[in-house]
Design an enzyme around this catalytic site. Sequence first.
Site, short mmCIF file in Angstrom:
data_model
loop_
_atom_site.label_atom_id
_atom_site.label_comp_id
_atom_site.label_asym_id
_atom_site.label_seq_id
_atom_site.Cartn_x
_atom_site.Cartn_y
_atom_site.Cartn_z
N TYR A 172 40.86 39.87 33.69
CA TYR A 172 40.90 38.41 33.65
C TYR A 172 40.47 37.90 32.28
O TYR A 172 39.57 38.48 31.65
CB TYR A 172 39.94 37.82 34.69
CG TYR A 172 40.42 37.85 36.10
CD1 TYR A 172 41.10 36.77 36.65
CD2 TYR A 172 40.21 38.97 36.89
CE1 TYR A 172 41.54 36.80 37.96
CE2 TYR A 172 40.65 39.01 38.20
CZ TYR A 172 41.31 37.92 38.73
OH TYR A 172 41.74 37.95 40.03
N ARG A 201 40.19 45.99 43.83
CA ARG A 201 40.95 44.91 44.48
C ARG A 201 42.45 45.21 44.39
O ARG A 201 42.94 45.53 43.31
CB ARG A 201 40.70 43.57 43.78
CG ARG A 201 39.32 42.95 43.87
CD ARG A 201 38.82 42.60 45.27
NE ARG A 201 39.79 42.17 46.27
CZ ARG A 201 40.35 40.96 46.34
NH1 ARG A 201 40.01 40.02 45.50
NH2 ARG A 201 41.20 40.66 47.30
N HIS A 210 46.59 40.80 43.03
CA HIS A 210 46.74 39.53 43.74
C HIS A 210 46.82 38.38 42.75
O HIS A 210 46.38 38.48 41.61
CB HIS A 210 45.57 39.28 44.71
CG HIS A 210 44.25 39.26 44.03
ND1 HIS A 210 43.52 40.41 43.77
CD2 HIS A 210 43.50 38.24 43.52
CE1 HIS A 210 42.40 40.10 43.15
NE2 HIS A 210 42.36 38.79 42.97
N HIS A 252 45.64 34.37 42.72
CA HIS A 252 44.89 33.32 43.42
C HIS A 252 45.74 32.05 43.50
O HIS A 252 46.36 31.66 42.51
CB HIS A 252 43.60 32.99 42.65
CG HIS A 252 42.62 34.12 42.60
ND1 HIS A 252 41.62 34.28 43.52
CD2 HIS A 252 42.48 35.14 41.73
CE1 HIS A 252 40.90 35.35 43.22
NE2 HIS A 252 41.40 35.89 42.13
N TYR A 258 42.17 45.89 39.94
CA TYR A 258 40.99 46.05 39.08
C TYR A 258 39.76 46.42 39.92
O TYR A 258 39.70 46.15 41.11
CB TYR A 258 40.71 44.76 38.28
CG TYR A 258 40.42 43.54 39.11
CD1 TYR A 258 39.13 43.27 39.56
CD2 TYR A 258 41.41 42.63 39.42
CE1 TYR A 258 38.86 42.15 40.31
CE2 TYR A 258 41.16 41.51 40.18
CZ TYR A 258 39.87 41.27 40.62
OH TYR A 258 39.61 40.16 41.37
#
Lengths: 163, 222
Positions: B95, B144, B147, B149, B134
């Site tokens: 991120y 995770r 995905h 959000h 990640y």
Amino acid sequence: MTTPSQTVGPFFGYALPYAQGGELVPEDHPGAITVTGLVLDGAGEPVPDALLELWLGETGTRGALDRRGPGGSGFGRCPTAPDGSYRFRSARPATPYLALLVFARGLLKPVMTRVYLDDAPDPLLDSLEPAVRATLVARAETADTYVFDVRLQGDGETAFLEF
Amino acid sequence: MTHPPYLSPAYRSTLLRAPSRPPLRLKADPDAIELTSPVFGHHEVADREADLTTQHTGEPLGERIIVSGRVLDGLGRPVRNTLVEIWQANSAGRYAHDRDRHPAPLDPNFTGAGRCLTDDEGRYRFVTVKPGAYPWRNHHNAWRPAHIHFSVFGTAFTQRLVTQMYFPGDPLFPFDPIFQSIPDAAARERLIAGFDMDTTEPEWALGYRFDVTLGRTPLEDS
């Protein structure tokens, strides 16, 4: 079939907050109020990665996201600071309360509550035990500054609402 | 039950943040401001904000994808002109957030945030790159699933939804306590986008389809 909720996670900070999101009205707006406080977890520790949304029930003359032009917005968004604090500047609402949503890592769905500005007779407040009622009433620090802490869990846990 | 419970111990961050008391259920009050929602003007959101691959001087690395779908209310009607916001990791699973410590590369050409308003049919469309999986520190060897959000507004503040869209066939699903926090398997499936040949564009990008259905409001129930 309803789409399920998932947590906002820890990494929304570069995406969801927008410029002056917590400032629904300009500083010199007549009758502007400040609503500020802390978001605290079940250990009483500040929550530094929460996102709060405030809603007054009307979009306002400026739109929900736009902070230019005259008048004000009825919607605002504010992330908590590293000390767990948040701060909104808003017009005084037409209703006795403002609607507040809190999102955070560890919240698989948001919590919704109301910030009442006065401890006056009200159908919801009057239905609650005094200790629970007290969690929904902001403390007036000055004539135009209201302090409202959100306690997610444990002692003094804020009353959360569903419809 | 569609939504996950607040307390889901396998997801450790819920332990000190889940409220211990169930929410108070409010009696039907048509004047409650929570039954209204902000409206959004097209001057507030630029069309280019829906393309996450053109926000910098160069193109981001990774697999370009088109994610589209509709936002529907509890009665299946389109939610028009509503705000849809997305954010995600880059194709390496990192991120653009200063607290992300995953030792995967940042992409100078990818921030990973976009937004748009739905059209008159409730449709939205984003162009982005497929995010990577990640690691996180919830438990040993925790990863995770990839995905995106999503944050969506409805016609009532009570319908406000933040969720995560997943990709079909991800081998990490059985191991992910956030995905698994949703008790009902059929409800979990609703968070998995479908590969969509109809929105796939030749020589350019794969299409994924993800519809969002918001909860019913008390007024719709009555």
